[in-house]
Write a protein that holds these residues in place. Sequence first.
Motif, PDB file in Angstrom:
ATOM      1  N   VAL A 189       1.564  16.278  -7.612  1.00 60.38           N
ATOM      2  CA  VAL A 189       2.330  17.275  -8.379  1.00 60.38           C
ATOM      3  C   VAL A 189       3.493  17.825  -7.555  1.00 60.38           C
ATOM      4  O   VAL A 189       4.643  17.846  -8.027  1.00 60.38           O
ATOM      5  N   PRO A 190       3.260  18.292  -6.317  1.00 64.59           N
ATOM      6  CA  PRO A 190       4.405  18.735  -5.511  1.00 64.59           C
ATOM      7  C   PRO A 190       5.444  17.620  -5.302  1.00 64.59           C
ATOM      8  O   PRO A 190       6.647  17.882  -5.302  1.00 64.59           O
ATOM      9  N   LEU A 191       4.975  16.389  -5.138  1.00 60.56           N
ATOM     10  CA  LEU A 191       5.890  15.266  -4.943  1.00 60.56           C
ATOM     11  C   LEU A 191       6.794  15.101  -6.156  1.00 60.56           C
ATOM     12  O   LEU A 191       8.008  14.953  -6.032  1.00 60.56           O
ATOM     13  N   LEU A 192       6.227  15.126  -7.360  1.00 61.34           N
ATOM     14  CA  LEU A 192       7.008  14.973  -8.580  1.00 61.34           C
ATOM     15  C   LEU A 192       8.033  16.092  -8.720  1.00 61.34           C
ATOM     16  O   LEU A 192       9.157  15.864  -9.183  1.00 61.34           O
ATOM     17  N   LEU A 193       7.666  17.300  -8.308  1.00 60.76           N
ATOM     18  CA  LEU A 193       8.553  18.453  -8.451  1.00 60.76           C
ATOM     19  C   LEU A 193       9.624  18.535  -7.370  1.00 60.76           C
ATOM     20  O   LEU A 193      10.395  19.489  -7.330  1.00 60.76           O
TER      21      LEU A 193
ATOM     22  N   GLU B 234       8.601  18.916  -0.445  1.00 64.26           N
ATOM     23  CA  GLU B 234       8.243  18.101   0.714  1.00 64.26           C
ATOM     24  C   GLU B 234       6.726  18.031   0.836  1.00 64.26           C
ATOM     25  O   GLU B 234       6.049  19.061   0.811  1.00 64.26           O
ATOM     26  N   THR B 235       6.181  16.843   0.949  1.00 68.63           N
ATOM     27  CA  THR B 235       4.737  16.657   1.085  1.00 68.63           C
ATOM     28  C   THR B 235       4.476  15.547   2.093  1.00 68.63           C
ATOM     29  O   THR B 235       5.383  14.814   2.475  1.00 68.63           O
ATOM     30  N   VAL B 236       3.229  15.411   2.466  1.00 64.85           N
ATOM     31  CA  VAL B 236       2.838  14.226   3.233  1.00 64.85           C
ATOM     32  C   VAL B 236       2.863  13.041   2.280  1.00 64.85           C
ATOM     33  O   VAL B 236       2.882  13.195   1.054  1.00 64.85           O
ATOM     34  N   ALA B 237       2.864  11.856   2.833  1.00 61.58           N
ATOM     35  CA  ALA B 237       2.916  10.647   2.012  1.00 61.58           C
ATOM     36  C   ALA B 237       1.638  10.521   1.178  1.00 61.58           C
ATOM     37  O   ALA B 237       0.534  10.792   1.678  1.00 61.58           O
ATOM     38  N   PRO B 238       1.753  10.142  -0.097  1.00 60.60           N
ATOM     39  CA  PRO B 238       0.543   9.928  -0.899  1.00 60.60           C
ATOM     40  C   PRO B 238      -0.265   8.755  -0.374  1.00 60.60           C
ATOM     41  O   PRO B 238       0.291   7.746   0.046  1.00 60.60           O
ATOM     42  N   GLU B 239      -1.558   8.916  -0.391  1.00 60.17           N
ATOM     43  CA  GLU B 239      -2.448   7.858   0.102  1.00 60.17           C
ATOM     44  C   GLU B 239      -3.493   7.563  -0.969  1.00 60.17           C
ATOM     45  O   GLU B 239      -4.310   8.413  -1.322  1.00 60.17           O
ATOM     46  N   ALA B 240      -3.437   6.338  -1.498  1.00 61.25           N
ATOM     47  CA  ALA B 240      -4.357   5.923  -2.556  1.00 61.25           C
ATOM     48  C   ALA B 240      -5.417   4.994  -1.996  1.00 61.25           C
ATOM     49  O   ALA B 240      -5.155   4.215  -1.078  1.00 61.25           O
ATOM     50  N   VAL B 241      -6.612   5.080  -2.562  1.00 57.75           N
ATOM     51  CA  VAL B 241      -7.712   4.218  -2.103  1.00 57.75           C
ATOM     52  C   VAL B 241      -8.018   3.115  -3.113  1.00 57.75           C
ATOM     53  O   VAL B 241      -8.898   2.296  -2.880  1.00 57.75           O
TER      54      VAL B 241
ATOM     55  N   LYS C 158      -7.245  -1.543   0.538  1.00 55.75           N
ATOM     56  CA  LYS C 158      -7.896  -1.179   1.788  1.00 55.75           C
ATOM     57  C   LYS C 158      -7.149   0.020   2.360  1.00 55.75           C
ATOM     58  O   LYS C 158      -6.041  -0.108   2.885  1.00 55.75           O
ATOM     59  N   SER C 159      -7.728   1.184   2.216  1.00 55.42           N
ATOM     60  CA  SER C 159      -7.079   2.396   2.711  1.00 55.42           C
ATOM     61  C   SER C 159      -7.454   2.637   4.168  1.00 55.42           C
ATOM     62  O   SER C 159      -8.586   2.418   4.575  1.00 55.42           O
ATOM     63  N   GLY C 160      -6.468   3.105   4.924  1.00 55.83           N
ATOM     64  CA  GLY C 160      -6.722   3.350   6.341  1.00 55.83           C
ATOM     65  C   GLY C 160      -7.771   4.419   6.560  1.00 55.83           C
ATOM     66  O   GLY C 160      -8.708   4.231   7.338  1.00 55.83           O
ATOM     67  N   SER C 161      -7.664   5.550   5.879  1.00 55.85           N
ATOM     68  CA  SER C 161      -8.598   6.652   6.100  1.00 55.85           C
ATOM     69  C   SER C 161      -9.803   6.572   5.170  1.00 55.85           C
ATOM     70  O   SER C 161     -10.829   7.210   5.436  1.00 55.85           O
ATOM     71  N   GLY C 162      -9.675   5.820   4.086  1.00 54.36           N
ATOM     72  CA  GLY C 162     -10.759   5.754   3.109  1.00 54.36           C
ATOM     73  C   GLY C 162     -10.824   6.973   2.211  1.00 54.36           C
ATOM     74  O   GLY C 162     -11.760   7.126   1.437  1.00 54.36           O
ATOM     75  N   ARG C 163      -9.826   7.860   2.296  1.00 52.85           N
ATOM     76  CA  ARG C 163      -9.811   9.058   1.466  1.00 52.85           C
ATOM     77  C   ARG C 163      -8.469   9.179   0.752  1.00 52.85           C
ATOM     78  O   ARG C 163      -7.416   8.921   1.331  1.00 52.85           O
ATOM     79  N   SER C 164      -8.504   9.586  -0.503  1.00 48.15           N
ATOM     80  CA  SER C 164      -7.292   9.796  -1.291  1.00 48.15           C
ATOM     81  C   SER C 164      -6.825  11.244  -1.164  1.00 48.15           C
ATOM     82  O   SER C 164      -7.640  12.162  -1.119  1.00 48.15           O
ATOM     83  N   ASN C 165      -5.512  11.431  -1.112  1.00 44.84           N
ATOM     84  CA  ASN C 165      -4.957  12.786  -1.123  1.00 44.84           C
ATOM     85  C   ASN C 165      -4.096  13.031  -2.371  1.00 44.84           C
ATOM     86  O   ASN C 165      -3.312  13.972  -2.418  1.00 44.84           O
ATOM     87  N   LEU C 166      -4.249  12.171  -3.376  1.00 46.28           N
ATOM     88  CA  LEU C 166      -3.347  12.217  -4.525  1.00 46.28           C
ATOM     89  C   LEU C 166      -3.451  13.524  -5.306  1.00 46.28           C
ATOM     90  O   LEU C 166      -2.447  14.037  -5.801  1.00 46.28           O
ATOM     91  N   ASP C 167      -4.651  14.068  -5.442  1.00 45.83           N
ATOM     92  CA  ASP C 167      -4.796  15.314  -6.199  1.00 45.83           C
ATOM     93  C   ASP C 167      -3.968  16.442  -5.580  1.00 45.83           C
ATOM     94  O   ASP C 167      -3.416  17.289  -6.292  1.00 45.83           O
ATOM     95  N   ALA C 168      -3.867  16.459  -4.279  1.00 44.33           N
ATOM     96  CA  ALA C 168      -3.140  17.530  -3.604  1.00 44.33           C
ATOM     97  C   ALA C 168      -1.648  17.251  -3.487  1.00 44.33           C
ATOM     98  O   ALA C 168      -0.850  18.186  -3.382  1.00 44.33           O
ATOM     99  N   VAL C 169      -1.264  15.978  -3.548  1.00 48.39           N
ATOM    100  CA  VAL C 169       0.105  15.602  -3.193  1.00 48.39           C
ATOM    101  C   VAL C 169       1.000  15.297  -4.391  1.00 48.39           C
ATOM    102  O   VAL C 169       2.200  15.614  -4.382  1.00 48.39           O
TER     103      VAL C 169
ATOM    104  N   GLY D 284       0.780  -1.223   0.000  1.00 51.53           N
ATOM    105  CA  GLY D 284       0.000   0.000   0.000  1.00 51.53           C
ATOM    106  C   GLY D 284       0.816   1.280   0.000  1.00 51.53           C
ATOM    107  O   GLY D 284       0.256   2.369   0.053  1.00 51.53           O
ATOM    108  N   SER D 285       2.156   1.175  -0.080  1.00 49.99           N
ATOM    109  CA  SER D 285       3.009   2.351   0.016  1.00 49.99           C
ATOM    110  C   SER D 285       3.611   2.714  -1.335  1.00 49.99           C
ATOM    111  O   SER D 285       3.794   1.848  -2.200  1.00 49.99           O
ATOM    112  N   ALA D 286       3.950   3.985  -1.485  1.00 52.88           N
ATOM    113  CA  ALA D 286       4.662   4.446  -2.677  1.00 52.88           C
ATOM    114  C   ALA D 286       6.078   4.891  -2.340  1.00 52.88           C
ATOM    115  O   ALA D 286       6.777   5.423  -3.203  1.00 52.88           O
ATOM    116  N   ALA D 287       6.522   4.688  -1.097  1.00 54.69           N
ATOM    117  CA  ALA D 287       7.850   5.124  -0.674  1.00 54.69           C
ATOM    118  C   ALA D 287       8.917   4.181  -1.222  1.00 54.69           C
ATOM    119  O   ALA D 287       8.767   2.954  -1.180  1.00 54.69           O
TER     120      ALA D 287
END
Length: 203
Positions: free
Chosen positions: A122-126, A129-136, A109-120, A65-68
Amino acid sequence: MSKGSPRSTLHMQMGQETIYLLLAVTMFTTIILGGYLLAIARAKPREDPPIIVLPEAQGFSFAAGSAALTPGFEDRLRRSVIPRIRQIGQQYQASVIEVIGHTDAVPRKSGSGRSNLDAVLVPLLLGKETVAPEAVDNAGLGMARAVSVARFMRGAGLRDFILVPLSAGPFLKPDDSVITADDVAADESRRRIEVRLRRREAR
């Protein structure tokens, strides 16, 4: 000094005209042949660069479940993958790198049930520093992992390439066949990153 005879003058003029005619024919033939060779070169399909596959089964793995990226993953990218990308890019005159994340089809199975990919993402690619991406879902997880790999490549010196992260989610098997409704089991061979180089399209 006596002038040349009319016959000599005529022969000289005919000789010059013959030379001019031969030059004209040669130039015309060269133009036609050049156009023909150019048409052949344009019609001949160019060979595509090879695809670099980074399978989870061969150590290019993520935690569930991680992208790290792990230190081992980063080291292998730096030592073997990035030099190969540079070599392929030069050989095929390719300037675009598509980094494609693939997953299996086991539901996420996501822990929070919510994705933050839209917010995270683009800054991650560039490189910010961002919070860890969370995919559902698997499509999002494939994209988050592709972004992580593309970010590392960019930071490791591939800034002269255009890096495009993409996700194939669970849809494409390693042999490029499409999954069926029965392909939902955990499958390590399908969890991978693919690196595809291509030439930039002329506009």
